[in-house]
Scaffold this active site. Structure first.
Site: not given
Length: 945
Positions: A395, A471
């Site tokens: 991220e 994820e």
């Protein structure tokens, strides 16, 4: 000042591998002297050897100072806890000064000081001489200590600042925990070794190495292999299922380095991820380093416990979110067998809120710092066979510095694919990675039918890459739902390489008042609440229902039942079934009546079942278990790896047609205790409708006494204490606005004869929506309830539950025994691990201790349950929840100690529940699990136990 420099450090030695060596070393862990200052501008005289630190405190190293009474932890998920103005940091900058005196052994010369991890900026002095500074909190750094070491007493001083320019690179979803939190060592070792060991499908391995000295592998007959020389040898391959390691020694000038070598090859062909030429399906978890008392200073025993727990729950892979772990953890993955994606210590998520403006990932001034982090990870961990991919970070948006990191890593180590999720174009990666893609999107990607990129060339390249969910299935609170549906997709489409559940552990810090703390519990002005409580294990590492379900979903053996046979399907990627034994058990109403060993071929296949004689008395279930036949390094013989069940005989009890009429009587409280029957009314009397030793209030039609026990209810209930997923999905707010937690009950008609019929309308205030609820009671020695439910109005959103709630005296029930799935909780899209049997638990044991309290403890598809002297049966099944607090009290609680047992037992008997999903981060429940208001009927029977 250096705190606001883009440089990653000064005075440091070149990064090298983490190695076991016979070179002398001094462990500098232990008790250090410590002082905390509120700002960074503190005199540096403390670094002088003769400085008086007698007024300082003691602090253990490794540790975080905020967990030892110096300041307080803070939690954020995305946002930075400081103003976003890189590279500047606030004047309020907690600064910890450390001092450690140590004696140098006689004859010691030279050496390196090695720090495995310090957050976030550490400057180091030895005997008053500054060695340098470093950033990169979860990465090692070494300094040349030789010129400044003295015979006898030496003083090591370190200054650690919590905030620095490097803080902008470390915005991972976790607690902010400053300090020296990994090991500190003085070592004479200087060797760096890179062993390359690959495997071909023909059983041959290739071996070479870079570094000083010569390499020997006694088991393979390899002696004094020179650097750069490649040989081919017959070997056993390394996989997570067969983690075979060869002990190797590299004899270097001045030291001997010992390594454990695993032969394996990772490759990609036609969009399929392969290990040793076979498709690799990752059944993984994301693992932060966390301990409820020590933070990220995780003891070795805890690391080993993590790996053992993962193996025992059929997990085969770990993503080291979002930084390299302690090197000992990777040693354990090598030894016990886990595939690893090793992730760089990089996240800049907080810039996403500003359209990624100023993002360090695309700032050339941060290029050297980002490359430095990648180099230090790769160099440290390059010899681990468990590490199968390097990840550029997490991220961190997109930008030019990703290309710099990727280009260097490919040149240094072309044997491992590169991973990064943040750039969906996959311009710098070898796998297509996503987070929390829905089931529908995952299927489209598996079919190579995903939405195209704007760039045709990049789109064509991406469609040839394997796909993984780095994820998915966010394990926050009750959940995650939808696991089985994801796994079915992963196994159906070869392009799908599996994924990694978010995440392994709840990051609840031990707290004297709250039990476990989450964001906001330390008074942080900016925090993200309990979003840090999102793991498959509770903070004390007790498996949650989510992990128990995951073990079932990840099972490497499947069972398909037919007429007198069971087909055993081997789902291992690299082993057969010869290490397992198979046991078939038959139970009637949960009581074992027969057990046999099964002869299952090593490759799997169809196996004839023994003849199981029929026995009257209830449902007959066949359970087949796959167990370890012998001890393994990660579990003892008898450990259950997989199981399957099949219903052999359905029990259909004959109904009792002998009904007793309901008669009217009046009661009033007697002096002392209890309720006495009295005909004729009088002061304080209540008209009742009597059936045997049970009674209903004649005015409301509500059950008030059941077999002599004082009860309240049952009444229709449509609400539950919201789960984290209910809140994230918006359902909790919709339920609250609608008023499902404050239903009103109106009695429209009561008729009594052989059947007691109570017609009611149940509705919240301020709406025209309602439910017509008709209770039909009959008595034949036991009470039978048929509850017809019919919605009125346009119910557009799912409801939480459809069922009834009632209360009993708390002292009347200590233990609950039931027949149905168990032993754990189950909801429509969870509970895959629950198997049909007879189970027993105390009321306290029925509760699931989610760190933030919420709906929990529901047992689904119960046939019958005994609670004290009462037996409840479903016709055919019902859902059961029993608690010592109400749903409202559960919803109001923020921590487990907020829940205090009352004097009533709150019993929920449900027809259906709303699904759970993973909306806290990811998709809401699949449409099949939405509980929409509909015409339906709940059938229950109450008898004496």
């Amino acid at each position: 000042m250096d705190l606001e420099t883009f440089s990653s450090g000064s005075g440091r030695l070149e990064p090298r591998a983490a190695l076991r060596t016979d070179a002398p070393s001094l462990d500098l862990n232990g008790t250090w002297r410590f002082r905390l200052s509120p700002t960074a501008n503190v005199p540096e005289d403390f670094a002088e050897p003769d400085y008086d630190d007698s007024r300082w405190d003691d602090l253990p190293v490794p540790s975080h100072w905020v967990l030892h009474g110096h300041g307080a932890p803070a939690y954020t998920n995305v946002v930075y806890p400081i103003p976003v103005d890189p590279p500047r940091v606030p004047d309020e900058n907690p600064t910890g000064d450390y001092r450690r005196a140590f004696d140098l052994p006689e004859g010691w010369t030279g050496g390196r000081l090695r720090f495995e991890g310090a957050e976030s900026f550490a400057r180091v002095w030895l005997n008053g001489h500054e060695l340098g500074f470093s950033t990169g909190s979860r990465l090692p750094v070494e300094y040349d200590a030789g010129p400044y070491l003295r015979p006898g007493r030496n003083v090591l001083a370190v200054r650690v600042h919590q905030w620095s320019a490097a803080t902008y690179l470390e915005d991972q979803d976790m607690w902010w925990l400053p300090g020296i939190f990994r090991d500190v060592t003085l070592t004479r070792s200087a060797a760096d070794v890179f062993v390359r060991a690959s495997y071909a499908a023909d059983g041959r391995g290739t071996l070479s190495f870079d570094g000083p000295g010569t390499l020997s592998v006694p088991e393979l007959g390899v002696e004094n292999l020179e650097p750069g020389t490649e040989i081919t040898v017959g070997v056993r391959p390394w996989t997570a299922e067969t983690p075979y390691l060869y002990d190797a020694v590299v004899t270097c000038p001045g030291e001997a380095v010992r390594l454990r070598v695993g032969f394996r090859t990772i490759s990609i062909e036609d969009g399929v991820l392969l290990a040793n030429g076979r498709p690799l399906l990752l059944k993984g978890v994301n693992r932060h380093e966390f301990h409820p008392e020590h933070g990220r200073a995780v003891p070795y025993e805890t690391m080993r416990e993590d790996v053992l727990l993962m193996k025992r729950h059929n997990v085969n892979a770990v993503r080291t979110s979002h930084y390299p772990p302690h090197p000992d953890f990777l040693d354990l993955c090598d030894e016990l067998g886990l595939w690893v994606i090793d992730e760089c210590d990089l996240e800049t998520h907080g810039f996403g809120g500003f359209g990624w403006r100023g993002n360090p990932t695309d700032d050339p001034r941060y290029e050297d710092a980002l490359l430095d982090r990648m180099r230090r990870m790769v160099e440290r961990d390059k010899n681990h066979p468990s590490v199968i991919m390097w990840s550029l970070g997490n991220e961190a948006g997109v930008g030019r510095n990703l290309a710099v990191m990727a280009d260097w890593a490919r040149e240094r180590d072309p044997s491992r694919p590169l991973h990064y999720e943040g750039d969906w174009s996959c311009a710098h990666t070898d796998v297509y990675s996503r987070m929390y893609a829905s089931h529908a999107e995952v299927e489209a990607i598996g079919r190579r039918e995903e939405d195209p990129l704007d760039d045709p060339e990049l789109d064509a390249r991406r469609r040839q890459l394997p796909f993984l969910q780095c994820e998915y299935a966010h394990a926050m609170g009750n959940g995650p739902g939808g696991l089985a549906e994801y796994q079915e997709l992963f196994e159906r489409y070869p392009r799908l390489a599996g994924g990694f559940i978010w995440e392994w552990i709840d990051h609840g810090l031990a707290h004297p008042e709250h039990g476990y703390a989450y964001g906001g519990d330390y008074g942080e002005p900016v925090h993200d609440g309990n979003f840090v409580i999102d793991g498959l294990v509770f903070p004390d590492r007790t498996p949650s229902p989510g992990l128990i379900d995951l073990k079932k979903v990840f099972e490497p053996v499947r069972f398909e039942f037919g007429d007198g046979v069971v087909r055993v399907v081997n789902g291992h990627g690299f082993t057969d079934l010869s290490h397992l034994r198979f046991v078939a058990t038959v139970q009637v109403e949960g009581e074992t009546v027969a057990e046999h060993r099964l002869d299952v071929p090593a490759a799997g296949g169809e196996c004839k079942l023994p003849d199981f004689p029929a026995r009257p008395g209830g449902e007959r279930w066949l359970t087949v278990r796959a167990e370890l036949a012998a001890d393994e390094p990660w579990a003892p013989a008898g450990h259950e790896v997989a199981w399957g069940q099949a219903l052999l005989t359905l029990h259909d009890p004959a109904p009792n047609e002998l009904l007793t009429s309901f008669t009217r009587a009046a009661t009033k409280p007697a002096d002392g205790a209890g309720v006495g029957l009295r005909y004729g009314g009088g002061a304080g009397a209540r008209d009742e409708l009597i059936a045997g030793d049970s009674a209903f209030d004649a005015a409301t039609g509500r059950l008030v006494r059941l077999f002599g026990t004082d009860v309240e209810g049952p009444r229709l209930d449509l609400w539950r204490a919201p789960t984290d997923n209910d809140r994230a999905d918006g359902l909790a707010e919709k339920w609250h606005r609608l008023g499902l937690h404050r239903l009103t009950h109106r009695v429209d008609e009561i008729t009594a004869g052989e059947e007691l019929v109570v017609r009611t309308r149940v509705a919240p205030a301020a709406t025209n929506l309602g439910m017509l609820a008709t209770y039909r009671w009959t008595f034949d020695g036991g009470l039978r309830l048929v509850l017809d439910i019919e919605p009125e109005g346009a119910w557009r959103d799912p409801v939480a539950r459809i069922g009834v709630t009632m209360t009993l005296p708390g002292s009347a029930v200590d233990r609950v025994t039931w027949f149905g799935p168990g032993p754990g909780e189950a909801y429509p899209d969870t509970g895959m691990s629950a198997r049909v049997g007879r189970w027993s638990a105390t009321v306290e044991e029925l509760q699931t201790p989610y760190v933030r309290p919420q709906e929990n403890g529901h047992r689904a598809d119960v046939r019958w349950a005994e609670l004290g002297g009462i037996r409840v049966s479903g016709e055919p099944m019902f859902g059961l929840t029993a608690r010592r607090w109400s749903a409202a009290e559960l919803a109001a609680a923020r921590h487990l100690p907020d829940l205090v047992a009352g004097d009533r037992l709150h019993l929920h008997l449900d027809l259906a529940h709303q699904g759970i999903g993973t909306a806290t981060c990811g998709p809401r429940p699949l449409p099949a699990y939405d509980l929409l208001a509909r015409r339906t009927t709940l059938r229950l029977r109450f008898d004496r136990a």
